[in-house]
Scaffold this active site. Structure first.
Site, PDB file in Angstrom:
ATOM      1  N   SER A   1      34.011  41.756  40.858  1.00 42.46           N
ATOM      2  CA  SER A   1      34.126  40.320  41.146  1.00 42.46           C
ATOM      3  C   SER A   1      35.497  39.928  41.675  1.00 42.46           C
ATOM      4  O   SER A   1      35.889  38.762  41.605  1.00 42.46           O
ATOM      5  CB  SER A   1      33.791  39.482  39.903  1.00 42.46           C
ATOM      6  OG  SER A   1      32.509  39.801  39.404  1.00 42.46           O
ATOM      7  N   ARG A   2      36.246  40.898  42.188  1.00 45.86           N
ATOM      8  CA  ARG A   2      37.588  40.670  42.714  1.00 45.86           C
ATOM      9  C   ARG A   2      38.567  40.170  41.656  1.00 45.86           C
ATOM     10  O   ARG A   2      39.636  39.656  41.985  1.00 45.86           O
ATOM     11  CB  ARG A   2      37.554  39.681  43.893  1.00 45.86           C
ATOM     12  CG  ARG A   2      36.813  40.209  45.123  1.00 45.86           C
ATOM     13  CD  ARG A   2      37.511  41.465  45.677  1.00 45.86           C
ATOM     14  NE  ARG A   2      36.945  41.894  46.950  1.00 45.86           N
ATOM     15  CZ  ARG A   2      36.026  42.854  47.097  1.00 45.86           C
ATOM     16  NH1 ARG A   2      35.534  43.457  46.023  1.00 45.86           N
ATOM     17  NH2 ARG A   2      35.605  43.216  48.290  1.00 45.86           N
TER      18      ARG A   2
END
Length: 213
Positions: free
Chosen positions: A191-192
């Site tokens: 999810s960065r």
């Protein structure tokens, strides 16, 4: 226009937890280096980007090879007449960055650069392949050259000159060491929401903090 928006991947190979970190960033770097070396195959794990600033305020970046590291810093070798050398003569503040895709990791090192002692440069130069030793004499790095043929003629002349003798280190070639002021370890996460842990040198002690991804 070439659209690159489809280049996406989820990083899921590791994590950084404060309670598991060593006190020394050099110890941390050594662990990450060894782990990346084990997974890199034929890749050069010691490949790093060196960023410098010129007297004109221009930022320059290029790939160089790390040749040793210790608690004192990170060492590489190059031509003392090159663009990077001129930049480092102007500003001793530099940045080194590593990207190891097989482990989904980056390391960013900011610090102060200095030349290593001549004896250290001599010792390393003596270990280089003979062709690389000759190349160091042949190249006036970053200067314009008439043609590839002119460069090869110069190399051939040096081969003749040093045909039956050891090749000394050129006075315009040697090592630099970067003493780190900060070292950031970046671990890709889903999810960065990547993990970013930075060690900063404060009053001769390393302080550890987490940065937002």
């Amino acid at each position: 226009m070439k659209d690159l928006s489809h280049y996406r991947r989820s990083y899921e190979k590791g994590e950084l937890i404060e309670g598991n970190l060593p006190d020394s960033p050099i110890e941390m770097f050594a662990t990450w280096f060894d782990q990346s070396e084990e997974t890199a195959g034929a890749g050069e794990v010691n490949t790093m980007t060196l960023s410098t600033v010129s007297a004109a305020g221009e930022v320059h970046a290029r790939i160089v090879l790390l040749k040793q590291f210790s608690k004192d810093g990170f060492t590489f070798f190059t031509n003392y007449q090159s663009q990077k050398a001129r930049d480092m003569e102007y500003s001793k503040k530099v940045c080194l960055s590593f990207f190891w895709p097989t482990t989904e990791r980056q390391v960013i090192i900011a610090g102060t650069v200095a030349k290593v002692p001549a004896a250290e440069s001599d010792a390393y130069f003596a270990t280089r392949p003979r062709a690389s030793q000759l190349g160091a004499w042949a190249s006036h790095q970053s200067a314009e050259v008439e043609s590839r043929e002119a460069l090869e003629r110069k190399l051939h002349a040096l081969e003749v000159q040093y045909a039956n003798t050891e090749i000394p280190r050129p006075p315009h070639w040697g090592g630099y060491i970067v003493a780190p002021d900060s070292i950031e370890f970046w671990q890709g996460r889903p999810s960065r929401l990547h993990d970013r842990i930075v060690y900063r040198l404060e009053n001769a002690q390393w302080k550890i903090s987490r940065l937002s991804p």
